[in-house]
Design an enzyme around this catalytic site. Structure first.
Site: not given
Length: 332
Positions: A58, A143
């Site tokens: 992110y 992830h």
């Protein structure tokens, strides 16, 4: 008053119903200032949120840095923090424009390197701790291992399991936007949790076919992300997005019908979308991405909004929900 928290899966890590997703404060799609990011985290705290989720992906680490700064002076045992492994950040050799190709309005100072090796997992945790400036991570998720399933299963998962056994992590999980591979991880490993994005919502219940029943059977906690399906269930209108692309006409019409039924019962569609996942007993928390204090306060208010049982019944009667899908009044 801080909402009640309960353990995530079989772990002792506590989470509340509402979790703060920090992709937005990593400049997802558009920039957010440092002050706005801090205000969003403060608003989450003031709303009783005590579970915060981030990832190196992110904003090329910006989300982790901002979230760590905003939480640094909070009592460490009062909140739960999760981040993710699988992408290492390597410094770019020179100026390389922006990172918008990956969805983040930040300078491309680093590039991402997929790495689900045992060494990569430990390096990722160390790098995240440095960016966060905090003493520990409570939950680590693998992830998006979609294209790296075998390495994630044979190298990354055992590495996380060792960190958990050493007491360096409280819980481990996998986060993806597909249910099939998450189910495989539950069958073949000893996970505490899965984070399922976009596949258990008012518009998409693919997670119900196998994943959610399996998680309930194995005692694996489920965190649901993407309950608004990237915007369509927050504000259904022409041009709204579903899974980050323009919503097909058929789905837009379905979302508008959902909104119409909700409004007839005095319920905002956002409130129904947030509450719906809790109809399934495996679901522990709903993760909502927010980039501003106003968005956080709205999510908290929507989750508290009273929803009459008749709403769920009418959604099934009008075939806007499948007849067998569990709804929140059944979970009480």
């Amino acid at each position: 008053m801080t909402p009640r928290r309960r353990p995530l899966g079989r772990s002792e890590v506590p989470v509340g119903e509402l979790a703060f997703g920090a992709a937005g404060i990593g400049n997802l799609f558009t920039p957010v200032t440092d002050a706005e990011a801090e205000e969003a985290v403060d608003a989450a705290w003031d709303s009783g949120v005590r579970y915060f989720d981030t990832a190196p992906h992110y904003g090329l680490g910006l989300s982790e840095r901002r979230l760590g700064r905003a939480l640094r002076d909070r009592p460490r045992d009062a909140y739960t923090l999760s981040t993710k492994v699988g992408r290492l950040l390597r410094r770019a050799p020179g100026p390389a424009g922006d990172d918008l190709a990956h969805g983040f309005a930040v300078p491309a100072t680093h590039h991402r390197v997929w790495d689900f090796s045992a060494v990569g997992v430990r390096r990722s945790i160390e790098d995240s701790l440095e960016r966060l400036g905090l003493d520990r991570i409570d939950i680590a998720y693998l992830h998006d291992p979609d294209d790296h399933a075998e390495q994630a299963l044979t190298e990354a998962y055992p590495a996380l399991a060792r960190l958990r056994a050493e007491g360096l992590l409280g819980a481990i999980g996998v986060g993806m936007n597909q249910a099939g591979l998450l189910a495989r991880f539950i069958r073949e490993t000893d996970l505490d949790a899965v984070l399922l994005a976009g596949r258990y919502s008012l518009l998409d219940q693919r997670g119900l076919a196998e994943l959610l029943p399996l998680a309930a059977e194995r005692g694996v906690g489920v965190v649901i992300g993407g309950v608004f399906n990237s915007g369509l269930l927050a504000d259904p209108r022409p041009g709204a997005t579903f899974d980050y692309t323009a919503a097909p006409t058929e789905l837009l019409h379905r979302a508008l019908r959902l909104k119409e039924v909700c409004e007839r019962h005095g319920v905002p569609l956002r409130a129904a979308a947030l509450r719906f996942p809790f109809g399934h007993p495996a679901v522990t928390s709903v993760l909502v991405g927010a980039r501003s204090a106003a968005e956080v306060r709205d999510a908290a208010a929507m989750l508290r909004h009273r929803i009459p049982d008749g709403l769920w019944a009418e959604l099934k009667e009008r075939e806007l929900l499948p007849p067998g899908v569990p709804t929140p009044e059944e979970a009480r």
